[in-house]
Design a protein around this motif. Structure first.
Motif, PDB file in Angstrom:
ATOM      1  N   GLU A 177       0.830  -1.207   0.000  1.00 12.94           N
ATOM      2  CA  GLU A 177       0.000   0.000   0.000  1.00 12.94           C
ATOM      3  C   GLU A 177       0.865   1.259   0.000  1.00 12.94           C
ATOM      4  O   GLU A 177       0.567   2.238  -0.689  1.00 12.94           O
ATOM      5  CB  GLU A 177      -0.921   0.001   1.219  1.00 12.94           C
TER       6      GLU A 177
ATOM      7  N   GLU B  82      -3.846   0.500  13.251  1.00 15.35           N
ATOM      8  CA  GLU B  82      -3.885   1.384  12.089  1.00 15.35           C
ATOM      9  C   GLU B  82      -5.322   1.585  11.600  1.00 15.35           C
ATOM     10  O   GLU B  82      -5.738   2.706  11.301  1.00 15.35           O
ATOM     11  CB  GLU B  82      -3.028   0.771  10.988  1.00 15.35           C
TER      12      GLU B  82
ATOM     13  N   ASN C  86      -7.768   5.047  10.999  1.00 15.89           N
ATOM     14  CA  ASN C  86      -8.301   5.358   9.670  1.00 15.89           C
ATOM     15  C   ASN C  86      -9.829   5.339   9.606  1.00 15.89           C
ATOM     16  O   ASN C  86     -10.418   5.856   8.658  1.00 15.89           O
ATOM     17  CB  ASN C  86      -7.746   4.365   8.641  1.00 15.89           C
TER      18      ASN C  86
ATOM     19  N   HIS D  38      -5.344   9.084   5.466  1.00 18.86           N
ATOM     20  CA  HIS D  38      -5.078   7.649   5.628  1.00 18.86           C
ATOM     21  C   HIS D  38      -3.711   7.477   6.267  1.00 18.86           C
ATOM     22  O   HIS D  38      -2.703   7.960   5.751  1.00 18.86           O
ATOM     23  CB  HIS D  38      -5.120   6.932   4.277  1.00 18.86           C
ATOM     24  N   TYR D  39      -3.692   6.791   7.420  1.00 16.29           N
ATOM     25  CA  TYR D  39      -2.464   6.581   8.173  1.00 16.29           C
ATOM     26  C   TYR D  39      -1.846   5.228   7.833  1.00 16.29           C
ATOM     27  O   TYR D  39      -2.548   4.214   7.788  1.00 16.29           O
ATOM     28  CB  TYR D  39      -2.738   6.634   9.679  1.00 16.29           C
TER      29      TYR D  39
END
Length: 317
Positions: free
Chosen positions: A145, A218, A222, A228-229
């Motif tokens: 990602e 995470e 989000n 978006h982390y």
């Protein structure tokens, strides 16, 4: 005035065209986020992305196989333990009737207990193996990602230059400046402010317990964020998009000097693939972790946070 900051950056970009220059940022992906065009770096990015996909393809069947094995063994274990529970008292009476000698009775009981414990230990070993392989898969997926996000930034930089082809450097810098302040800065500040307020308000509920450990996942960050982390062991990456504008922010969780809290501190940022001036980063609010609140968790007397792939781990000294 700020447009001249962009102007300086663009001047450096063109003066050092195709040279291996990178920002001060360190980490696994720093070379891909250099402020210069470098075809070899782009090729390396594509290669790494393909390699990561190949690794995921190899490990996914292993994860699925181990998950299936564990699920089957878990089901059998549950049935077995229920059976032991149902016949436990009857079995005890039978052993008592068959063994007039207390030593023999205790021996039979020890054998049954050992068999059950061995069965549960084997199941636990299988679970730990599954978790280990699953974690490796999750790490690779997170890396994939991130690589896609970086590839998007590089492509946006190329398209931005193509859109403004033929213009002099000062005009391109001026357009970057105008776009940032008219399209991006305010929505980004709003998104970061919302995240900061949410973490402050819901801090205790954001951490989940797994065994004796406490984690902020995470996915939890989000869930309600407009950004978006990507939580990684080396850095935390944040992607923010609005219309065609693309922003990457990169930082780490650092403790303040007084030791009362930790906060996400930005080290670098990229806007449409161009290195973002520090002055712009300084204006962005970030999430904070108040130690007084974290101390409310049991056994957390002196809290500190560590970054891991996919989560933030709450520890105590």
């Amino acid at each position: 005035m700020r447009k001249y900051i962009f102007f300086t950056l663009l001047a450096c970009l063109l003066l050092f065209f195709c040279k291996p220059v990178s920002a001060h940022l360190t980490g696994a992906f720093a070379e891909f986020l250099a402020v210069v065009y470098d075809e070899s770096t782009t090729a390396d990015l594509k290669r790494q992305l393909e390699d990561t996909k190949a690794e995921i393809a190899v490990i996914t069947p292993k994860v699925e196989s181990l998950e299936q094995q564990f699920t089957q063994q878990q089901s059998l274990a549950i049935d077995q333990l229920i059976a032991y529970n149902d016949i436990g008292l009857d079995t005890w009476y039978l052993l008592l009737a068959d063994n007039e000698d207390m030593v023999d009775l205790l021996g039979d009981q020890w054998i049954m207990t050992k068999a059950i414990n061995h069965y549960l230990a084997s199941l636990n070993d299988l679970y730990l193996l599954y978790e280990e392989v699953k974690l490796e898969q999750t790490t690779l997926q997170g890396q994939e990602e991130l690589l896609k996000m970086i590839d998007k930034s590089i492509k946006r930089r190329a398209s931005y230059m193509a859109e403004n082809e033929g213009l002099d450097i000062e005009k391109i810098a001026n357009y970057l400046d105008i776009d940032w302040f008219s399209e991006v800065e305010e929505p980004l500040i709003q998104a970061m402010t919302a995240d900061k307020n949410r973490v402050k308000k819901e801090l205790m509920s954001l951490f989940v317990k797994k065994g004796d450990a406490l984690f902020l996942q995470e996915a939890t960050l989000n869930k309600e964020s407009k950004a978006h982390y990507f939580l990684r062991a080396d850095h935390i990456y944040i992607e923010f998009e609005i219309k065609d504008e693309h922003v990457i922010l990169i930082g780490q969780i650092l403790q303040n000097r007084t030791g009362t809290k930790a906060k996400l501190t930005f080290e670098a940022g990229y806007y449409n693939g161009f290195f973002l001036p520090t002055a712009n980063l300084m204006e962005l609010p970030t999430i904070e972790f108040d130690y007084a609140t974290l101390k409310k968790f049991p056994k957390i007397q002196s809290p500190y946070l560590t970054q891991q792939n996919g989560f933030i781990h709450l520890n105590s000294k």
